[in-house]
Structures are given as structure tokens and as C-alpha cells.
Design a protein around this motif. Structure first.
Motif, PDB file in Angstrom:
ATOM      1  N   PRO A  68       0.793  -1.230   0.000  1.00 51.57           N
ATOM      2  CA  PRO A  68       0.000   0.000   0.000  1.00 51.57           C
ATOM      3  C   PRO A  68       0.830   1.288   0.000  1.00 51.57           C
ATOM      4  CG  PRO A  68      -0.360  -1.296   2.016  1.00 51.57           C
ATOM      5  CD  PRO A  68       0.549  -2.073   1.157  1.00 51.57           C
ATOM      6  N   GLY A  69       0.365   2.233  -0.864  1.00 53.32           N
ATOM      7  CA  GLY A  69       0.956   3.565  -0.890  1.00 53.32           C
ATOM      8  C   GLY A  69       2.357   3.656  -1.451  1.00 53.32           C
ATOM      9  N   ILE A  70       2.794   2.647  -2.168  1.00 55.98           N
ATOM     10  CA  ILE A  70       4.188   2.610  -2.626  1.00 55.98           C
ATOM     11  C   ILE A  70       4.345   2.927  -4.120  1.00 55.98           C
ATOM     12  CG2 ILE A  70       6.232   1.157  -2.922  1.00 55.98           C
ATOM     13  CD1 ILE A  70       5.679   1.925  -0.027  1.00 55.98           C
ATOM     14  N   VAL A  71       3.591   2.254  -4.973  1.00 54.82           N
ATOM     15  CA  VAL A  71       3.796   2.361  -6.425  1.00 54.82           C
ATOM     16  C   VAL A  71       2.906   3.446  -7.024  1.00 54.82           C
ATOM     17  CG1 VAL A  71       3.776   1.134  -8.629  1.00 54.82           C
ATOM     18  CG2 VAL A  71       4.380  -0.089  -6.519  1.00 54.82           C
ATOM     19  N   SER A  72       3.521   4.400  -7.714  1.00 53.11           N
ATOM     20  CA  SER A  72       2.774   5.513  -8.302  1.00 53.11           C
ATOM     21  C   SER A  72       1.975   5.065  -9.517  1.00 53.11           C
ATOM     22  CB  SER A  72       3.726   6.639  -8.705  1.00 53.11           C
ATOM     23  OG  SER A  72       4.537   6.241  -9.803  1.00 53.11           O
ATOM     24  N   CYS A  73       0.924   5.782  -9.798  1.00 56.13           N
ATOM     25  CA  CYS A  73       0.109   5.512 -10.984  1.00 56.13           C
ATOM     26  C   CYS A  73       0.917   5.781 -12.250  1.00 56.13           C
ATOM     27  CB  CYS A  73      -1.141   6.382 -10.961  1.00 56.13           C
ATOM     28  SG  CYS A  73      -2.229   6.057  -9.538  1.00 56.13           S
ATOM     29  N   GLY A  89       5.137  16.001 -10.437  1.00 55.80           N
ATOM     30  CA  GLY A  89       4.428  15.098  -9.534  1.00 55.80           C
ATOM     31  C   GLY A  89       5.145  14.968  -8.203  1.00 55.80           C
ATOM     32  N   ASN A  90       4.364  14.889  -7.115  1.00 53.21           N
ATOM     33  CA  ASN A  90       4.991  14.819  -5.786  1.00 53.21           C
ATOM     34  C   ASN A  90       4.257  13.890  -4.819  1.00 53.21           C
ATOM     35  OD1 ASN A  90       2.720  16.316  -5.290  1.00 53.21           O
ATOM     36  ND2 ASN A  90       3.811  18.219  -4.775  1.00 53.21           N
ATOM     37  N   GLU A  91       3.391  13.010  -5.353  1.00 52.42           N
ATOM     38  CA  GLU A  91       2.673  12.117  -4.464  1.00 52.42           C
ATOM     39  C   GLU A  91       2.472  10.751  -5.118  1.00 52.42           C
ATOM     40  OE1 GLU A  91      -1.097  13.991  -3.752  1.00 52.42           O
ATOM     41  OE2 GLU A  91      -2.031  13.117  -5.522  1.00 52.42           O
ATOM     42  N   VAL A  92       2.059   9.799  -4.321  1.00 52.31           N
ATOM     43  CA  VAL A  92       1.648   8.485  -4.821  1.00 52.31           C
ATOM     44  C   VAL A  92       0.163   8.368  -4.537  1.00 52.31           C
ATOM     45  CG1 VAL A  92       1.849   5.987  -4.560  1.00 52.31           C
ATOM     46  CG2 VAL A  92       3.893   7.419  -4.462  1.00 52.31           C
ATOM     47  N   ARG A  93      -0.638   8.419  -5.600  1.00 48.65           N
ATOM     48  CA  ARG A  93      -2.085   8.350  -5.414  1.00 48.65           C
ATOM     49  C   ARG A  93      -2.522   6.967  -4.933  1.00 48.65           C
ATOM     50  NH1 ARG A  93      -3.308   9.919 -11.197  1.00 48.65           N
ATOM     51  NH2 ARG A  93      -2.059  11.811 -11.341  1.00 48.65           N
ATOM     52  N   LYS A 149      -8.080  10.122  -8.920  1.00 51.22           N
ATOM     53  CA  LYS A 149      -8.254  11.363  -8.161  1.00 51.22           C
ATOM     54  C   LYS A 149      -7.047  11.618  -7.263  1.00 51.22           C
ATOM     55  CE  LYS A 149     -11.055   9.065  -4.587  1.00 51.22           C
ATOM     56  NZ  LYS A 149     -12.386   9.034  -3.921  1.00 51.22           N
ATOM     57  N   VAL A 150      -6.806  12.898  -6.974  1.00 51.19           N
ATOM     58  CA  VAL A 150      -5.659  13.257  -6.144  1.00 51.19           C
ATOM     59  C   VAL A 150      -5.962  12.904  -4.702  1.00 51.19           C
ATOM     60  CG1 VAL A 150      -4.945  15.126  -7.675  1.00 51.19           C
ATOM     61  CG2 VAL A 150      -6.507  15.617  -5.805  1.00 51.19           C
TER      62      VAL A 150
END
Length: 319
Positions: free
Chosen positions: A114-119, A308-312, A317-318
Motif C-alpha cells: 500500500p501507498g508505494i507504487v505511483s500511478c 508530480g509529488n505524491e503516490v495516489r 483522483k488526487v
């Protein structure tokens, strides 16, 4: 300041920016945090392909359209919200599909790590799998992209159009640090997929004041296209495959281009410059040469990063 100097400085800035991002990415980015990432995405693509033969072309095109607007930041995946019309609803992207493949891969990845691989990384991996599973080359995808928060339909105007001439193509690719060589090689991605009549109608009817049909088109090929795409076409999804081996990744695109059997004006444009024409002939003669070049250009294109600065957690959606 001299205009040429300004242009050279701008080009150098783009190249340096791209080079920096290339160095920031790594094929081993998830080795410790999500070692099964590649395998999970591949499985999602395989499953989708077993039910829909158009998936590979869709995923490859999706990646290209993502990277050419704001860099490879997954912004093409975001849904429109409120008054903001997102990239996927811009005119050039209306026909994009197979977003569910990315959603399925993301869901599986969130269950595993969870929360690791970016879209954005999923899109790049899926494009690689689309090529490899269609009989093309495979490669180690550099990873570590972050997801962007901004997606605007109006910015899809930046995408190179199928009606572009060689000068417009040179400018479009050059602005992203991509060379004319990259242009020829990445255009070969048209070996997969289908085009609607609207994308090449300009070559079939009222081409100019002297000719109804683009004279560079093979006459019998043009006649068959005119049968599928009449002047006042009312068939919603009418069109033609991009080459004769539409579900196989190979160099048939270049062979057809040299025979006057390409669909887009932007394809034909590759024969209007000696340097690009020589490359077309080179790749028409050697599928191995083409595959090697395609891998290099794909890695280069997929390494154009935005802000880009996050992992959705949800690719639509952001956070």
C-alpha cells in the motif's frame, strides 16, 4: 541576445532537465519496497488482453499522451471534477480507453504494498507490457515517478496532431528533449491499433485545390480508405487499422509507409526529410534494429518527468 543562441539555451535546458530525471529513476526503485510490482502490472495487462485485443494499443497510446502533457506524471488518468475538465476529456484523448487496466493493477498493488507504487509508474510498466506481450521487445523500466495533481483538458492541445508536418513534429518532440530519431522510432508505435476516419479524412477528400486525394497515397489503398470513410461519413466508429499487423508489434508500419500506405499526414511527413526518410528505410529493412531503437526511445520518453509529488491511492483522483 541572438535568437539562435536563445533557442540553443532553451534546448539545452530541456535536455538537462530530462537527463536529471533519467538519473533520478531506477529499474530497482521498488526492489525493497514492492519487489512484485512488475509482475503484478504484467498480470493485469495479460488478463485484460485475453478479453480485449485493443488493450495493447490503448496502453501504449495512453503512456505517450501522458508523457507529452506535463511529463509522465499520470495526469492523463485523473477524472474531471467540478468545473475542471481533465486531460482524458480533451479532444485528442476522447478515444483513449483501457483505464480500467491501470485501476486493476493499482488495486492489486495496494493490496500487496500500500501507498508505494505511483500511478505514473504503472502506466509506464503497462506500456512496456503492451509491447512485449504483442511480440515486441521488453526492457527494464526505470521507476520512481511521482503522480501529478493537475490535469487540464486544454493542455492536450500540446499533443502532436495526426495532421502535423515535419516542422511541427520537430518542434513538438524537440520541446520535450526528443530528437528526430526519437520521432521516427516512436512513430513506429503505430504498428499497434486503429484510427478513426476523422484522423486521416484530410488525405481522402478535398486534399487541396488541385487534388481530391493526397497524391502520396497508394491509389488502391486510397480507394479502399475512401470506401470505409466517405466524405460525409455517418458511421460512428468507422476507420482503419494502422498497419496490416495491428495486434503484433513489428516493423510493418515502416514497410507500409514506404509503399504509400500510411494513414496519417504525420506518418507521411517522415518521408519529407532526407534524415527521417533514411531512418524509415533502415527500420523497414530490419525489425531487430527497430526494436533496439524503440527500447532506447521509450526509456527516454518515459523519463520526461513533470512536477508530480505524491503516490495516489486511487489513480483517478488526487489524494
Amino acid at each position: 541576445m541572438n535568437a539562435n543562441l536563445v533557442l540553443n539555451l532553451l534546448a539545452l535546458t530541456v535536455v538537462l532537465a530530462v537527463s536529471f530525471h533519467v538519473n533520478a529513476l531506477s529499474p530497482h526503485y521498488y526492489d525493497q519496497t514492492c519487489p512484485q510490482a512488475d509482475h503484478i502490472v504484467t498480470n493485469a495487462v495479460k488478463k485484460a488482453m485475453s478479453n480485449d485485443k485493443t488493450v495493447p494499443a490503448a496502453l501504449l497510446r495512453m503512456h505517450f499522451h501522458d508523457c507529452f502533457v506535463r511529463g509522465c506524471d499520470g495526469s492523463v488518468l485523473l477524472d474531471s471534477k467540478g468545473k475542471n475538465k481533465a486531460e482524458k476529456d480533451g479532444p485528442p484523448n476522447i478515444s483513449l480507453h483501457a483505464f480500467y487496466v491501470i485501476d486493476n493493477a493499482k488495486k492489486a498493488l495496494e493490496e500487496q504494498c500500500p501507498g508505494i507504487v505511483s500511478c505514473a509508474d504503472i502506466v509506464s510498466l503497462a506500456a512496456r507490457d503492451a509491447v512485449a506481450l504483442s511480440g515486441g521487445p521488453t526492457w527494464a523500466v526505470p521507476k520512481g515517478r511521482k503522480d501529478g495533481r493537475i490535469s487540464k483538458a486544454i493542455e492536450t492541445r500540446q499533443l502532436p496532431a495526426p495532421t502535423f508536418n515535419i516542422s511541427q513534429l520537430r518542434q513538438s518532440f524537440g520541446q520535450r528533449g526528443l530528437s528526430m530519431h526519437d520521432l521516427v522510432v516512436l512513430s513506429g508505435g503505430h504498428t499497434l491499433g486503429f484510427a478513426h476516419c476523422s484522423s486521416f479524412q484530410n488525405r481522402l477528400h478535398n486534399f487541396n485545390t488541385q487534388k481530391q486525394v493526397d497524391p502520396t497515397l497508394n491509389p488502391s489503398f486510397a480507394a479502399s480508405l475512401r470506401g470505409v470513410c466517405p466524405a460525409h461519413n455517418k458511421v460512428k466508429n468507422a476507420g482503419a487499422v494502422l498497419d496490416g499487423s495491428t495486434t503484433s508489434f513489428d516493423n510493418v508500419y515502416y514497410k507500409m509507409l514506404m509503399q504509400g500506405k500510411s494513414l496519417f499526414s504525420s506518418d507521411q511527413a517522415l518521408l519529407t526529410s532526407p534524415s527521417t526518410m533514411n531512418l524509415v528505410a533502415k527500420y523497414a529493412n530490419s525489425n531487430e534494429e527497430y526494436e533496439r531503437a524503440f527500447v532506447k526511445s521509450m526509456i527516454k520518453m518515459s523519463s520526461i518527468l513533470g512536477n508530480g509529488n505524491e503516490v495516489r491511492l486511487n489513480c483517478r483522483k488526487v489524494r
